[in-house]
Design a protein around this motif. Sequence first.
Motif, PDB file in Angstrom:
ATOM      1  N   HIS A  23       7.012 -24.899  26.119  1.00  0.00           N
ATOM      2  CA  HIS A  23       6.961 -26.263  25.740  1.00  0.00           C
ATOM      3  C   HIS A  23       5.957 -26.319  24.532  1.00  0.00           C
ATOM      4  O   HIS A  23       5.195 -25.556  24.287  1.00  0.00           O
ATOM      5  CB  HIS A  23       6.348 -26.917  26.827  1.00  0.00           C
ATOM      6  N   THR A  24       6.257 -27.554  23.838  1.00  0.00           N
ATOM      7  CA  THR A  24       5.161 -27.876  22.428  1.00  0.00           C
ATOM      8  C   THR A  24       4.606 -29.249  22.913  1.00  0.00           C
ATOM      9  O   THR A  24       4.983 -29.752  23.888  1.00  0.00           O
ATOM     10  CB  THR A  24       5.889 -27.824  21.439  1.00  0.00           C
ATOM     11  N   ASP A  41      11.196 -27.974  25.745  1.00  0.00           N
ATOM     12  CA  ASP A  41      10.491 -29.237  26.046  1.00  0.00           C
ATOM     13  C   ASP A  41      11.249 -30.181  27.203  1.00  0.00           C
ATOM     14  O   ASP A  41      12.300 -30.171  27.307  1.00  0.00           O
ATOM     15  CB  ASP A  41      10.342 -30.081  24.848  1.00  0.00           C
ATOM     16  N   HIS A  42      10.416 -30.967  27.795  1.00  0.00           N
ATOM     17  CA  HIS A  42      10.982 -31.646  28.901  1.00  0.00           C
ATOM     18  C   HIS A  42      11.931 -32.860  28.412  1.00  0.00           C
ATOM     19  O   HIS A  42      11.443 -33.691  27.414  1.00  0.00           O
ATOM     20  CB  HIS A  42       9.922 -32.393  29.790  1.00  0.00           C
ATOM     21  N   ARG A  44      16.127 -34.101  17.277  1.00  0.00           N
ATOM     22  CA  ARG A  44      16.730 -33.908  16.148  1.00  0.00           C
ATOM     23  C   ARG A  44      15.369 -33.050  15.275  1.00  0.00           C
ATOM     24  O   ARG A  44      15.702 -31.965  14.611  1.00  0.00           O
ATOM     25  CB  ARG A  44      16.703 -35.092  15.076  1.00  0.00           C
ATOM     26  N   ASP A  45      14.039 -33.361  15.467  1.00  0.00           N
ATOM     27  CA  ASP A  45      13.200 -32.615  15.087  1.00  0.00           C
ATOM     28  C   ASP A  45      13.008 -31.223  15.725  1.00  0.00           C
ATOM     29  O   ASP A  45      12.676 -30.252  14.965  1.00  0.00           O
ATOM     30  CB  ASP A  45      11.593 -33.394  15.465  1.00  0.00           C
ATOM     31  N   THR A  46      13.388 -31.236  17.011  1.00  0.00           N
ATOM     32  CA  THR A  46      13.404 -30.063  17.571  1.00  0.00           C
ATOM     33  C   THR A  46      14.297 -29.062  16.944  1.00  0.00           C
ATOM     34  O   THR A  46      14.195 -27.880  16.801  1.00  0.00           O
ATOM     35  CB  THR A  46      13.514 -30.161  19.150  1.00  0.00           C
ATOM     36  N   PHE A  97      16.353 -27.354  26.403  1.00  0.00           N
ATOM     37  CA  PHE A  97      15.372 -28.225  26.785  1.00  0.00           C
ATOM     38  C   PHE A  97      14.951 -27.969  28.369  1.00  0.00           C
ATOM     39  O   PHE A  97      15.755 -27.266  29.106  1.00  0.00           O
ATOM     40  CB  PHE A  97      15.798 -29.753  26.782  1.00  0.00           C
ATOM     41  N   GLU A  98      14.206 -28.737  29.082  1.00  0.00           N
ATOM     42  CA  GLU A  98      14.109 -28.695  30.398  1.00  0.00           C
ATOM     43  C   GLU A  98      14.684 -29.745  31.209  1.00  0.00           C
ATOM     44  O   GLU A  98      14.318 -30.843  30.946  1.00  0.00           O
ATOM     45  CB  GLU A  98      12.766 -28.467  30.940  1.00  0.00           C
TER      46      GLU A  98
END
Length: 753
Positions: free
Chosen positions: A72-73, A115-116, A126-128, A152-153
């Motif tokens: 995660h971030t 990330d959740h 989109r940034d991810t 993703f989670e």
Amino acid sequence: MLRKLLVLGAAGAALYGVGAGWFGTRIDEGTPQGKALPESVVRQEAARRMAAARDVGAPTDRQILFGDFHVHTTFSNDAFVMSLPVMQGSGMHPPADACDYVRYCSGLDFWSINDHAISLDTQRWRDTRDAIQQCNALTSADDPDVVSFLGFEWTQANSDDRRTHWGHKNVIYRDTSDAQTPPRPIYARLPGLGPESFNPPLLSRILNVGSSGLYTGEWFYPLQHNRFMREMEAMRDCPDDVDTKDLPPDCREAAEDPATLFRKLDESGLASIVIPHGNTWGLYTPPGSTWDKQLKGNLHDPDRQFLVEVFSGHGNSEEYRDWRAIDYDENGNPSCPPIRRNYVPGCQRAAQIIHRRCTAAGESAQECDRRADEARQNYVATTNGHRTVPGVTAGDWLDSNQCTDCFQPSYGYRPGGASQYALAIGNFDEGAQPRRFRFGFMASSDNHSAKPGTGYKEYGRIENTEAMGPVNEDIEAFVRGGLGHYLGRTEEAAPRSRPFTPASNPQQDGYPRWERAAGFLYTGGLVAVHSDTRRRGDIWNALHRKQVYGTSGDRILLWFDLLNGQENGQPAALPMGSESRQTDAPRFRVRAVGAFKQEPGCPEHAVQALGAARLEQLCGGECYNPSTERKRITRIEVIRIRPQVQAGEPVRDLVEDVWRTLPCQDNGLGCVAEFSDPDFAMHRRDTVYYVRAIEEPSAAVNGDPLRCEYDERGQCVKVNLCYGSYRTGRDDDCLSEVEERAWSSPIFVDYGA
């Protein structure tokens, strides 16, 4: 008068704007500062692993690669909270930090971002994707130093109802281009609850900014968090029952159960895998929750969901125990289980606390027994039993609700979610052949600060685990009592328990659980694959073959093979993760090599690439920095599981842990051991085998989660908690000796010709 009203109105609007997220700036993915690793560094590490394989006679046609598939971030809301200065956080950790960390701090071969989904609006998704593309663009696709995966989670947790609790699952995509990835992630929607239910109310958001500025001097960062929450809540949900490819671009897609998640992933037509995790963690898993319901119909998809996370920074989810936190009869009525040799149910500890208080208040033995019985029933009448004992402290609960004989267990252990339990059960709803889980095993970190692979060194408890807490006593009082702290409301340790009601203060009553849970947070594990090359496609294929294993953080090399298997009707030697049908007694070989001991600091190539200041910011100036000496493997443990052949077979009779222990004479080069199962032909039933390679003891963060003091009968009478808050010094890593280990994926041997 008008001026006063205008001033008051402006002040009120400003305060509202603070809480509503009008101020602050939107966070983005950042930019990696490093470049690809020098080819010589990658080749040297590969050569060392190949040399170790040759030392134990292992095949060298495939190389072992290490990764972290659970990272995660600050794009996850809970990670953002952990990063706030008032919670001892170290500030923003965007996806770009993970890209630099994985190359130069942990030195892994691959990783994924997870990330959740509930925190990811369309732009953050989109940034991810952009961040993962940037990280991959730094290296060659044909011979990469690091492979970055997008994911993703799906974070589902119905802690109030074991029947509709499905748990957390990571979704990972094979490809990363715009055309081969979805326009949005899929979040886990609980009935009647949206993203706003995960965030504090407006007044708390205002107070969070004020308290942060007052106690840490940091005003802007919590303003950014309030804006983050506003963006979380702003998106509308996508319409239900519409093919995922036909949904509008800017909506939030939801799945209320695994069947819906699998359907949506199928509709996308994109290559993905689904990995359940945290299945025994009691902070969000209700008592009595088990794997059984997920074997029904379309609630399980073996083509996507074929790996399970047995270990992470949130602890071990491998080991089955036949006790429960709460017993339920056939009508679903709860009762308090008895105390067992290695397990004290929380309901029994609640009764002990109330009985002690009652006695101290001078009440009769009969009255105190009655109140203890009342405390047991109040506790089991809700999944929030800890809230039925007023004025309780974290230490009052001693070692109740914990697996005291598990390796680095998850907090509030739920054995019905253990991986061993999943492999032992069957579903008999569909014909003569039972349906079963055939999971491969992996491990990861579940790190929330953009740090893939934190387990390479045991240091930095606050920085490298999920332990967090208030930075001082005043902030803690606010977390405990909310506004009651400012109003002077307190609650004494009453000699009676109380029924739980939703009106009770969840922050005040739930805080002791978080204090205890801080000691059950570890630096995390790793996933390893036996891959043909370092390329993305070959790593993906190794995962699908289940030629994969997990470690508790050390880079242990492990091979586990069935020597006399059957494949397509022909004799064959088969690796971990394989399936064989045969009548002959299976014979196995295990090879294991310990991880390199670590040198302090960072290697020169990392310092030259990022500089000492950046490395200090990312990983405290400590990197994966192997010496030439390896830890020794002390033994191989063999676990045998014979899955149910009829409904209702007690799982405790089917899981044999440890079935066999094979001593390892390791002179620093690893060891080789063989064994067979002569009972296989006699029992004539399908059997699952896997192994654990155990290293010599070494110090680990939170190695002893509660640090109990015991009486002469061996009962815990006092705990010495390792807090995530100011109560434990930030420089105290709470080190205790543990036996680091690796878990092979199982080999599934079915009986028959």
